[in-house]
Design a protein around this motif. Structure first.
Motif, mmCIF file in Angstrom:
data_model
loop_
_atom_site.group_PDB
_atom_site.id
_atom_site.type_symbol
_atom_site.label_atom_id
_atom_site.label_comp_id
_atom_site.label_asym_id
_atom_site.label_seq_id
_atom_site.Cartn_x
_atom_site.Cartn_y
_atom_site.Cartn_z
ATOM 1 N N ILE A 52 4.344 -33.778 -5.150
ATOM 2 C CA ILE A 52 3.021 -34.105 -5.674
ATOM 3 C C ILE A 52 2.093 -32.901 -5.562
ATOM 4 O O ILE A 52 1.318 -32.592 -6.488
ATOM 5 C CB ILE A 52 2.432 -35.326 -4.936
ATOM 6 N N ILE A 53 2.179 -32.191 -4.428
ATOM 7 C CA ILE A 53 1.346 -31.007 -4.229
ATOM 8 C C ILE A 53 1.683 -29.932 -5.251
ATOM 9 O O ILE A 53 0.792 -29.322 -5.862
ATOM 10 C CB ILE A 53 1.527 -30.469 -2.793
ATOM 11 N N VAL A 54 2.969 -29.698 -5.466
ATOM 12 C CA VAL A 54 3.383 -28.697 -6.451
ATOM 13 C C VAL A 54 2.936 -29.124 -7.854
ATOM 14 O O VAL A 54 2.507 -28.286 -8.664
ATOM 15 C CB VAL A 54 4.905 -28.478 -6.404
ATOM 16 N N GLY A 55 3.015 -30.439 -8.137
ATOM 17 C CA GLY A 55 2.506 -30.928 -9.415
ATOM 18 C C GLY A 55 1.021 -30.660 -9.569
ATOM 19 O O GLY A 55 0.549 -30.297 -10.658
ATOM 20 N N GLY A 56 0.277 -30.817 -8.478
ATOM 21 C CA GLY A 56 -1.152 -30.517 -8.503
ATOM 22 C C GLY A 56 -1.414 -29.041 -8.760
ATOM 23 O O GLY A 56 -2.347 -28.674 -9.493
ATOM 24 N N ILE A 57 -0.592 -28.190 -8.140
ATOM 25 C CA ILE A 57 -0.743 -26.754 -8.375
ATOM 26 C C ILE A 57 -0.421 -26.416 -9.828
ATOM 27 O O ILE A 57 -1.071 -25.571 -10.452
ATOM 28 C CB ILE A 57 0.140 -25.944 -7.407
ATOM 29 N N SER A 58 0.577 -27.102 -10.388
ATOM 30 C CA SER A 58 0.907 -26.902 -11.798
ATOM 31 C C SER A 58 -0.276 -27.246 -12.687
ATOM 32 O O SER A 58 -0.597 -26.515 -13.640
ATOM 33 C CB SER A 58 2.123 -27.756 -12.175
ATOM 34 N N LEU A 59 -0.949 -28.347 -12.382
ATOM 35 C CA LEU A 59 -2.139 -28.723 -13.149
ATOM 36 C C LEU A 59 -3.245 -27.692 -12.971
ATOM 37 O O LEU A 59 -3.966 -27.359 -13.928
ATOM 38 C CB LEU A 59 -2.632 -30.102 -12.704
ATOM 39 N N ALA A 60 -3.385 -27.188 -11.742
ATOM 40 C CA ALA A 60 -4.399 -26.165 -11.490
ATOM 41 C C ALA A 60 -4.122 -24.904 -12.303
ATOM 42 O O ALA A 60 -5.047 -24.282 -12.860
ATOM 43 C CB ALA A 60 -4.448 -25.825 -9.998
ATOM 44 N N MET A 61 -2.851 -24.533 -12.427
ATOM 45 C CA MET A 61 -2.513 -23.342 -13.201
ATOM 46 C C MET A 61 -2.677 -23.586 -14.696
ATOM 47 O O MET A 61 -2.921 -22.646 -15.468
ATOM 48 C CB MET A 61 -1.097 -22.888 -12.875
ATOM 49 N N THR A 62 -2.555 -24.837 -15.117
ATOM 50 C CA THR A 62 -2.894 -25.161 -16.502
ATOM 51 C C THR A 62 -4.389 -24.934 -16.718
ATOM 52 O O THR A 62 -4.814 -24.393 -17.753
ATOM 53 C CB THR A 62 -2.529 -26.621 -16.823
ATOM 54 N N GLY A 63 -5.187 -25.327 -15.727
ATOM 55 C CA GLY A 63 -6.619 -25.052 -15.790
ATOM 56 C C GLY A 63 -6.909 -23.559 -15.798
ATOM 57 O O GLY A 63 -7.824 -23.086 -16.486
#
Length: 266
Positions: free
Chosen positions: A8-19
């Motif tokens: 879940i944390i890595v998924g959140g980082i993925s979303l952050a990098m999309t941002g």
């Protein structure tokens, strides 16, 4: 081990990098990429440490050093990006990618998100260490983290002062820590991640996996996205002056300056 939380944390980082990708596309300033990445890794690492079941005091120590790292680096890069131009490393990538730059940058940033998993996992391993606290390794790790954070902050401050001088447009910074390493900020960034294996040392067979964090940072900084593209830019913009610096000063590990008549192997 809570693999679901880590994913879940890595998924959140993925979303952050999309941002981060959206921010770069909208502003043309790639510095926001590293700003967002630093903040995302720090927040992800803190969440991983909070969820761990190691001794409270060790978890709090790990959380504090990771938070200090993330806040300092994100603030520094963000302030530099707000007041400056494009990062020459990313600018070269975007130029080389041409018409496919937008898609390839998106993929590149998602790879950065996956690399962040190695760092977050090392933080998690440090936090779940159930050995009695404090151990000698905890003291060593804390000292190492403190030295690394201070060294990187000093390096960045020295470079920032140099860049405000008129001669910075044609000369190269060789003051302070920059006399002993061409990239002291990168060296101290790598040194910070060396503290995590020390925090993580225990009898558990998975604790040595924390060594992948400093190994990954060394590979990225020295061989991939750090020194190579930055020095390519310096060679284009400073020419023989930078070639002379390469003969006198180590690229990464600080060391004594060499005579300008002695060539240094790279």
């Amino acid at each position: 081990m809570d693999w679901l939380l880590l994913m879940i944390i890595v998924g959140g980082i993925s979303l952050a990098m999309t941002g981060a990708w959206i921010a770069q596309r909208a502003t043309g300033k790639s510095g926001w990429i590293d700003t967002i990445w630093s903040a995302a890794v720090g927040l992800g690492g803190i969440l991983a440490a909070v969820s761990a079941e190691g001794p409270f005091a060790r978890r709090m120590t790990v959380i504090l050093v990771v938070a200090a790292w993330a806040l300092r680096l994100a603030w520094h890069i963000g302030a530099r990006t707000k007041g400056g131009g494009e990062d020459p490393r990313y600018a070269k990538l975007v130029k080389d990618w041409g018409a496919s730059a937008s898609l390839r940058l998106f993929i590149f940033l998602q790879v950065q998100a996956l690399a962040a998993f190695v760092l977050v996992f090392a933080i998690y391993l440090a936090a779940i260490n159930d050995k009695a606290y404090p151990a000698v390794t905890d003291f060593l790790a804390t000292i190492l983290a403190t030295v690394a954070l201070a060294g990187e902050a000093i390096s960045d401050a020295q470079l920032s002062r140099f860049r405000r001088r008129p001669e910075a447009k044609t000369e190269i910074c060789e003051t302070g820590l920059w006399r002993y390493s061409r990239h002291p900020n990168y060296f101290f960034e790598w040194l910070f991640w060396c503290c995590l294996p020390l925090f993580a040392i225990t009898s558990s067979p998975i604790s040595p996996l924390a060594l992948f964090a400093p190994a990954l940072m060394y590979w990225l900084l020295v061989h991939v996205s750090g020194i190579p593209p930055l020095e390519e830019h310096m060679l284009r913009s400073r020419g023989d002056k930078f070639r002379g610096l390469r003969q006198r000063v180590n690229a990464f590990f600080p060391g004594p300056r060499k005579s300008k008549f002695v060539s240094q192997g790279e």
